[in-house]
Every structure is written in C-alpha cells, then in structure tokens.
Design an enzyme around this catalytic site. Structure first.
Site, PDB file in Angstrom:
ATOM      1  N   SER A  76       0.820  -1.216   0.000  1.00  0.00           N
ATOM      2  CA  SER A  76       0.000   0.000   0.000  1.00  0.00           C
ATOM      3  C   SER A  76       0.852   1.263   0.000  1.00  0.00           C
ATOM      4  CB  SER A  76      -0.908   0.021   1.230  1.00  0.00           C
ATOM      5  OG  SER A  76      -1.719  -1.128   1.290  1.00  0.00           O
TER       6      SER A  76
HETATM    7  N1  SAH Z   1      -0.713  -5.003   4.140  1.00  0.00           N
HETATM    8  C1  SAH Z   1      -0.035  -5.297   2.897  1.00  0.00           C
HETATM    9  C2  SAH Z   1      -0.893  -4.894   1.716  1.00  0.00           C
HETATM   10  C3  SAH Z   1      -1.001  -6.009   0.761  1.00  0.00           C
HETATM   11  S1  SAH Z   1      -2.276  -5.887  -0.450  1.00  0.00           S
HETATM   12  C4  SAH Z   1       1.342  -4.669   2.856  1.00  0.00           C
HETATM   13  O1  SAH Z   1       1.716  -3.938   3.778  1.00  0.00           O
HETATM   14  O2  SAH Z   1       2.104  -4.938   1.920  1.00  0.00           O
HETATM   15  C5  SAH Z   1      -3.506  -6.948   0.253  1.00  0.00           C
HETATM   16  C6  SAH Z   1      -3.127  -8.383   0.474  1.00  0.00           C
HETATM   17  O3  SAH Z   1      -4.305  -9.064   0.929  1.00  0.00           O
HETATM   18  C7  SAH Z   1      -2.671  -9.147  -0.776  1.00  0.00           C
HETATM   19  O4  SAH Z   1      -1.405  -9.695  -0.556  1.00  0.00           O
HETATM   20  C8  SAH Z   1      -3.728 -10.240  -0.943  1.00  0.00           C
HETATM   21  O5  SAH Z   1      -3.209 -11.459  -1.442  1.00  0.00           O
HETATM   22  C9  SAH Z   1      -4.246 -10.384   0.471  1.00  0.00           C
HETATM   23  N2  SAH Z   1      -5.571 -11.003   0.592  1.00  0.00           N
HETATM   24  C10 SAH Z   1      -6.640 -10.867  -0.230  1.00  0.00           C
HETATM   25  N3  SAH Z   1      -7.680 -11.581   0.224  1.00  0.00           N
HETATM   26  C11 SAH Z   1      -7.278 -12.160   1.388  1.00  0.00           C
HETATM   27  C12 SAH Z   1      -7.911 -13.041   2.326  1.00  0.00           C
HETATM   28  N4  SAH Z   1      -9.173 -13.453   2.173  1.00  0.00           N
HETATM   29  N5  SAH Z   1      -7.198 -13.443   3.399  1.00  0.00           N
HETATM   30  C13 SAH Z   1      -5.907 -13.049   3.581  1.00  0.00           C
HETATM   31  N6  SAH Z   1      -5.251 -12.244   2.717  1.00  0.00           N
HETATM   32  C14 SAH Z   1      -5.931 -11.805   1.634  1.00  0.00           C
END
Ligand code: SAH
Length: 226
Positions: A76
């Site tokens: 993000s």
């Molecule tokens: N907090 C992260 C942002 C990653 S983007 C950072 O600091 O880099 C959001 C993430 O959520 C992605 O990696 C995606 O694979 C994950 N995601 C999507 N659906 C999900 C679910 N149901 N359970 C766990 N993770 C999930």
C-alpha cells in the site's frame, strides 16, 4: 548494505514522512485527523520499507506510492499505511490482527506500536516472503499464517484491533465477532475496482457496533478460498 546507503535511505524516509504529514493535513476534512499520532510518525520513520519491496524497487521504496510485490498484489501507499495505523489507535500491549500480510510492511509498522501482531495472507508465496522479510528485519512479535483471513484467526481471538488491507464487499462478521469490547476495526469496503470507502468500526464496552467513513480509497480485493 553499506553505511552510506543506509543514511541515504534514512534521509528518504524522513522526506516520505514529511509528504505523508502533508497529505494527512490535506485530507483532514474527510478523515477527522489533523495530524498523526507521534507513535505512528516514529514507526513510519523507523521501518525500513526497502526491506519489504522487491529488490529491483529498492530505489523507489520511499516514494509515497503503492508498488507491485508480485502475484498481482501491491504494497500500500505509505500515506494509507500511516493513516490506517493512526485510525486503528493501538498501543503497547495490544494484540492486533491484520488480514492481508502482502509484503509484511504494514505488519512491521503495527509491530513497532502494538504488543503482538497476527497477520494472515491468502497467497502462499507472498506470505512466505513476508515472513522471511519480517524475521530478517528482526520482528519477533509478528506471527504470520497462510489462510483466508475472512474467517479471522479464531485461535488467537479476541483482538484489541483488526486491520484489513484488502477491500471486502461487506464487513466480514467473523472479524466483528473477534473484536474485544472497546476494540476497533479498520477496513476498506466496496466492490472490486469500484468506489471503496475506508471504514472505522468500533465495538463499545457493551458490544454495540458503530461505523464511520474515513476516506475514499482503492484497494486490491479481499478474495475467498474457492
Ligand atoms: N498489508 C499489505 C498490503 C497487501 S495488499 C502490505 O503492507 O504490503 C492486500 C493483500 O491481501 C494481498 O497480498 C492479498 O493477497 C491479500 N488477501 C486478499 N484476500 C485475502 C484473504 N481473504 N485473506 C488473507 N489475505 C488476503
């Protein structure tokens, strides 16, 4: 990494934080936050974002922008990480759940402020790489797991605070259930690719749940296990 490059990253981090603080002021009318909590500022200054992006992006790690981390996912924008951390209002001793480990960067920021962070990622390759990066950066109070975070982490519940970093069409009920009375949930809600809103959801001491909108946002979708 030599000392000179470390200094350079430190200078870039300070510049990034200044840009974030400017954006916080600009979005005050929507978010209700005039400035970030000091603990959030300190965490953003400290966490080495370059450790959580692919090596080829290290030079851009302190741009105030999201970056691709593989598997179609993104780390993000730093402003969003700071704002969501601020809105979550966690402190020392708090037990926090994050859904969507991604790169592990947000988990690291939370780990600077909270007592323990539990973070779930649905894509195995990302979850493994994040766990490696968090361990290499020395975070011992972050616990990761591969799975569908829609269901929360029942074995570790209840949590003082829960942050979801992928957009859900509606707020998953298991997450509300796993929140302690007095706890907070910060989550982007809305359709994939459509209008999404960042919500701050509070469960008061009597268990009554209220929500308020904090900002229009754009996140990758919260996916479900088939
Ligand atoms: N907090 C992260 C942002 C990653 S983007 C950072 O600091 O880099 C959001 C993430 O959520 C992605 O990696 C995606 O694979 C994950 N995601 C999507 N659906 C999900 C679910 N149901 N359970 C766990 N993770 C999930």
């Amino acid at each position: 990494m030599n000392a000179e490059a470390d200094d350079d990253f430190g200078v870039r981090r300070d510049r990034m934080v200044a840009e974030i603080e400017q954006m916080v002021r600009e979005t005050q009318r929507e978010t209700g936050r005039a400035a970030l909590d000091n603990r959030v500022v300190a965490a953003m200054r400290k966490v080495e974002r370059h450790r959580f992006v692919p090596p080829s992006y290290a030079a851009r790690a302190y741009d105030n922008r999201p970056l691709a981390i593989g598997a179609g996912q993104t780390i993000s924008q730093p402003f969003i990480v700071a704002l969501m951390t601020d809105l979550l209002n966690v402190g020392p001793g708090n037990k926090v759940l994050e859904v969507g480990t991604g790169s592990g960067y947000q988990a690291a920021v939370l780990a600077e402020i909270a007592g323990a962070v539990y973070s779930i990622e649905i894509i195995e390759s990302l979850g493994r790489e994040a766990a490696r990066a968090l361990s290499a950066a020395g975070y011992r109070n972050v616990h990761t797991r591969i799975g569908d975070g829609y269901a929360g982490w029942p074995e570790q519940a209840p949590f003082d605070a829960i942050m979801v970093t992928a957009a859900a069409p509606e707020v998953p009920q298991p997450l509300i259930d796993q929140l302690k009375p007095g706890g907070r949930l910060v989550i982007p809600v809305g359709a994939q690719g459509g209008a999404q809103e960042l919500y701050v959801i509070e469960k008061d001491a009597r268990g009554t749940v209220t929500r308020r909108k904090a900002l229009d946002v754009r996140f990758v979708p919260l996916t479900r296990k088939p």
